[in-house]
Design a protein around this motif. Structure first.
Motif, PDB file in Angstrom:
ATOM      1  N   UNK A 333       0.927  -1.389   0.098  1.00 58.10           N
ATOM      2  CA  UNK A 333       0.137   0.026  -0.070  1.00 58.10           C
ATOM      3  C   UNK A 333       0.682   1.263   0.021  1.00 58.10           C
ATOM      4  N   UNK A 334       0.783   2.110   0.992  1.00 52.59           N
ATOM      5  CA  UNK A 334       1.658   3.325   1.059  1.00 52.59           C
ATOM      6  C   UNK A 334       2.963   3.270   1.748  1.00 52.59           C
ATOM      7  N   UNK A 335       3.422   1.993   2.197  1.00 61.03           N
ATOM      8  CA  UNK A 335       4.586   1.641   2.844  1.00 61.03           C
ATOM      9  C   UNK A 335       5.637   1.207   1.969  1.00 61.03           C
ATOM     10  N   UNK A 336       6.776   1.411   1.985  1.00 60.76           N
ATOM     11  CA  UNK A 336       8.064   0.946   1.018  1.00 60.76           C
ATOM     12  C   UNK A 336       9.113   0.651   2.402  1.00 60.76           C
ATOM     13  N   UNK A 337       9.429  -0.626   2.009  1.00 63.90           N
ATOM     14  CA  UNK A 337      10.539  -1.244   2.903  1.00 63.90           C
ATOM     15  C   UNK A 337      11.799  -2.085   1.984  1.00 63.90           C
ATOM     16  N   UNK A 338      12.867  -1.491   2.498  1.00 64.83           N
ATOM     17  CA  UNK A 338      14.157  -2.020   1.641  1.00 64.83           C
ATOM     18  C   UNK A 338      15.074  -2.300   2.699  1.00 64.83           C
ATOM     19  N   UNK A 339      15.831  -3.604   2.402  1.00 61.04           N
ATOM     20  CA  UNK A 339      16.483  -4.290   3.267  1.00 61.04           C
ATOM     21  C   UNK A 339      18.051  -4.466   2.592  1.00 61.04           C
ATOM     22  N   UNK A 340      19.026  -3.951   3.285  1.00 59.08           N
ATOM     23  CA  UNK A 340      20.314  -3.847   2.562  1.00 59.08           C
ATOM     24  C   UNK A 340      21.412  -4.741   3.588  1.00 59.08           C
ATOM     25  N   UNK A 341      22.574  -5.334   2.828  1.00 60.47           N
ATOM     26  CA  UNK A 341      23.374  -6.020   3.430  1.00 60.47           C
ATOM     27  C   UNK A 341      24.602  -4.949   3.403  1.00 60.47           C
ATOM     28  N   UNK A 342      25.392  -4.507   4.402  1.00 59.27           N
ATOM     29  CA  UNK A 342      26.569  -3.508   4.003  1.00 59.27           C
ATOM     30  C   UNK A 342      27.637  -3.902   4.816  1.00 59.27           C
ATOM     31  N   UNK A 343      28.851  -3.690   4.205  1.00 57.43           N
ATOM     32  CA  UNK A 343      30.068  -3.759   5.019  1.00 57.43           C
ATOM     33  C   UNK A 343      30.832  -2.526   5.654  1.00 57.43           C
ATOM     34  N   UNK A 344      29.773  -1.556   5.597  1.00 63.10           N
ATOM     35  CA  UNK A 344      30.149   0.020   6.164  1.00 63.10           C
ATOM     36  C   UNK A 344      28.569   0.131   7.042  1.00 63.10           C
ATOM     37  N   UNK A 345      29.064   0.870   8.228  1.00 57.54           N
ATOM     38  CA  UNK A 345      27.879   1.416   8.979  1.00 57.54           C
ATOM     39  C   UNK A 345      27.156   2.460   8.202  1.00 57.54           C
ATOM     40  N   UNK A 346      25.615   2.356   8.185  1.00 56.01           N
ATOM     41  CA  UNK A 346      24.752   3.394   7.342  1.00 56.01           C
ATOM     42  C   UNK A 346      24.455   4.410   8.639  1.00 56.01           C
ATOM     43  N   UNK A 347      24.406   5.502   8.136  1.00 56.81           N
ATOM     44  CA  UNK A 347      24.113   6.784   8.806  1.00 56.81           C
ATOM     45  C   UNK A 347      22.502   7.099   9.070  1.00 56.81           C
ATOM     46  N   UNK A 348      21.998   7.227   7.659  1.00 52.32           N
ATOM     47  CA  UNK A 348      20.596   7.784   7.610  1.00 52.32           C
ATOM     48  C   UNK A 348      19.890   7.266   6.265  1.00 52.32           C
ATOM     49  N   UNK A 349      18.843   7.511   6.236  1.00 53.97           N
ATOM     50  CA  UNK A 349      17.937   6.924   5.025  1.00 53.97           C
ATOM     51  C   UNK A 349      17.017   8.119   4.590  1.00 53.97           C
ATOM     52  N   UNK A 350      16.768   8.369   3.431  1.00 57.54           N
ATOM     53  CA  UNK A 350      15.456   9.062   3.074  1.00 57.54           C
ATOM     54  C   UNK A 350      14.795   8.383   1.704  1.00 57.54           C
ATOM     55  N   UNK A 351      13.445   8.852   1.911  1.00 55.68           N
ATOM     56  CA  UNK A 351      12.573   8.462   0.786  1.00 55.68           C
ATOM     57  C   UNK A 351      12.736   9.614  -0.403  1.00 55.68           C
ATOM     58  N   UNK A 352      13.089   9.070  -1.766  1.00 49.15           N
ATOM     59  CA  UNK A 352      12.917  10.166  -2.620  1.00 49.15           C
ATOM     60  C   UNK A 352      11.744   9.684  -3.645  1.00 49.15           C
ATOM     61  N   UNK A 353      10.834  10.417  -3.638  1.00 47.80           N
ATOM     62  CA  UNK A 353       9.495  10.139  -4.656  1.00 47.80           C
ATOM     63  C   UNK A 353       9.350  11.401  -5.464  1.00 47.80           C
ATOM     64  N   UNK A 354       8.064  10.974  -6.270  1.00 50.02           N
ATOM     65  CA  UNK A 354       7.422  12.085  -6.943  1.00 50.02           C
ATOM     66  C   UNK A 354       5.949  11.513  -7.397  1.00 50.02           C
ATOM     67  N   UNK A 355       5.301  12.714  -7.481  1.00 53.90           N
ATOM     68  CA  UNK A 355       3.810  12.669  -7.676  1.00 53.90           C
ATOM     69  C   UNK A 355       3.757  12.886  -9.297  1.00 53.90           C
ATOM     70  N   UNK A 356       4.509  13.256  -9.872  1.00 53.83           N
ATOM     71  CA  UNK A 356       4.472  13.616 -11.347  1.00 53.83           C
ATOM     72  C   UNK A 356       4.657  12.211 -12.089  1.00 53.83           C
ATOM     73  N   UNK A 357       4.205  12.451 -13.543  1.00 51.84           N
ATOM     74  CA  UNK A 357       4.221  11.293 -14.584  1.00 51.84           C
ATOM     75  C   UNK A 357       5.227  11.837 -15.576  1.00 51.84           C
ATOM     76  N   UNK A 358       5.462  10.895 -16.580  1.00 57.07           N
ATOM     77  CA  UNK A 358       6.322  11.207 -17.683  1.00 57.07           C
ATOM     78  C   UNK A 358       7.705  10.801 -17.422  1.00 57.07           C
ATOM     79  N   UNK A 359       8.418  11.793 -18.327  1.00 60.97           N
ATOM     80  CA  UNK A 359       9.774  11.273 -18.501  1.00 60.97           C
ATOM     81  C   UNK A 359      10.548  11.681 -17.006  1.00 60.97           C
ATOM     82  N   UNK A 360      11.272  10.698 -16.522  1.00 56.40           N
ATOM     83  CA  UNK A 360      11.663  10.665 -15.015  1.00 56.40           C
ATOM     84  C   UNK A 360      12.615  12.072 -14.787  1.00 56.40           C
TER      85      UNK A 360
END
Length: 417
Positions: A333-360
């Motif tokens: 639905x309106x929730x996005x979940x991503x899982x990563x395996x990383x050899x480095x500690x991660x500091x932060x995360x952000x969602x990048x999204x758009x409500x537009x259509x057409x050429x990205x």
């Protein structure tokens, strides 16, 4: 359709049968022709002998970097040479990894790019794939040398020529020959030579990584495959180009690409959209990571200056895999979940999204908060999609480094799947 079929129905049975057999034969012949042409492209991967070289006169060869020419393939029956900068790290112990560097449209082989990779401990060769050197002449064009091969005519506009005289054929061959040359140096570990290309160089990289299986890693930057139907100058030029669709589109060769790959770009790119890039990385067989840098811009310097390409390459030659890998990506639905395996500690995360259509590249991309937690040795990112989101991905940060989830498109609720 009715107008096309009705005359066929009016023919006598024997004439109709002969016509249908002729059409079937033409279709089979065309399919065989495409198969043969792709086989000729794949045969370029057999250019494993190092080419002969000579020094390029009139260039500054200080600091361990020298200008050379190496032998390319014949063009229209004439021998060719490829201008290149070749450099080794000043401080090295034993054999070092290497990289082939492929410039974009309007560019040339760059000494500065070689210097940057030498500073990171890599041997590097930067090639010029349009018969030019790194020297300006009148009207600020790059000077041509005396042994040029073909030059790029727009977007695959030379497909009317024999395959062996087309620019992309030579660009791919030059990249493979550069790999053979770099691997032959006694200072270079032949098992650890990668390739990076920017813009048109990224297109070349996207193509060659499925042809030359010796590359240890690849970094296609901006450039990708599946560009014939893009809503910009690429689609306008390639929409009716059957030869690109059937022979030169990198997606035909990417299923053979088993090497670790960094797909490097930014969401606002006006040349190569995120959906074409996503189709390219989903077509390949090997492990890949994605890095989308908002505000990155489209230029050689924008590709060289961030630390991401160097960190990726170092991770591969050290550990045999990217420093971070997406393990899972799902939307409920309106929730996005991503899982990563990383050899480095991660500091932060952000969602990048758009409500537009057409050429990205023409859409408005917004950042919004995302939750980041480490659990069971993995990093989990959870974000709520803004109302009416049409496309999205998440970015995670490890200091100055960026990694992205796969790009996904979001269909409105109730729309057909």
């Amino acid at each position: 359709m009715y107008n096309a079929v009705f005359p066929l129905l009016q023919m006598n049975p024997m004439t109709r049968l002969l016509l249908l057999l002729g059409l079937a034969f033409t279709s089979v012949a065309r399919a065989e022709d495409v198969t043969d042409q792709r086989a000729e492209v794949l045969a370029l991967g057999q250019l494993t002998d190092p080419p002969a070289t000579i020094d390029a006169e009139g260039f500054d060869n200080e600091a361990g970097i020298r200008a050379i020419y190496f032998d390319g393939l014949d063009y229209e029956g004439n021998p060719t040479k490829v201008f290149a900068w070749l450099g080794l790290p000043a401080d090295r112990t034993g054999k070092v990894p290497g990289i082939v560097l492929v410039h974009g449209g309007g560019g040339t082989a760059s000494r500065q790019w070689v210097e940057k990779w030498n500073e990171k401990g890599f041997a590097a060769i930067a090639i010029a794939h349009e018969g030019q050197v790194e020297r300006r002449e009148a009207k600020r064009k790059w000077a041509k040398h005396q042994w040029p091969g073909p030059w790029r005519r727009g977007h695959y506009l030379d497909v009317d020529k024999p395959l062996e005289d087309q620019w992309m054929y030579h660009a791919v061959a030059d990249t493979i020959l550069a790999n053979s040359l770099l691997r032959s140096l006694p200072e270079v570990d032949e098992q650890e030579v990668g390739v990076m290309g920017v813009s048109w160089g990224g297109v070349i990289t996207s193509t060659v990584m499925g042809i030359d299986s010796r590359f240890a890693f690849a970094i296609p930057t901006y450039g990708c495959g599946q560009m014939a139907d893009v809503d910009n100058h690429w689609g306008a030029s390639l929409g009716g180009n059957r030869f690109y669709r059937e022979v030169w589109d990198p997606v035909h060769y990417l299923p053979r690409a088993k090497l670790p790959t960094l797909w490097f770009s930014w969401p606002e790119d006006q040349h190569f959209p995120l959906d074409s890039q996503a189709a390219s990385y989903r077509a390949m067989a090997g492990e890949y990571m994605v890095a989308q840098l908002p505000g990155m811009r489209h230029s050689s310097a924008a590709a060289w200056n961030p630390p991401d390409s160097y960190a990726f390459a170092k991770g591969v030659v050290r550990d045999g895999k990217p420093w971070i890998r997406q393990q899972d990506l799902r939307r409920e639905s309106q929730t996005l979940e991503a899982v990563f395996a990383s050899s480095k500690p991660l500091d932060r995360a952000v969602l990048i999204s758009t409500t537009d259509t057409g050429f990205t590249g023409s859409r408005n991309w917004l950042e919004s908060p995302a939750e980041l937690e480490q659990r069971d040795g993995q990093w989990r990112v959870t974000a709520t999609l803004p109302q009416d989101t049409t496309a999205c991905f998440v970015n995670v940060k490890a200091g100055e480094l960026t990694a992205s989830s796969d790009y996904i498109e979001v269909k409105p609720e109730g729309s057909p799947k």
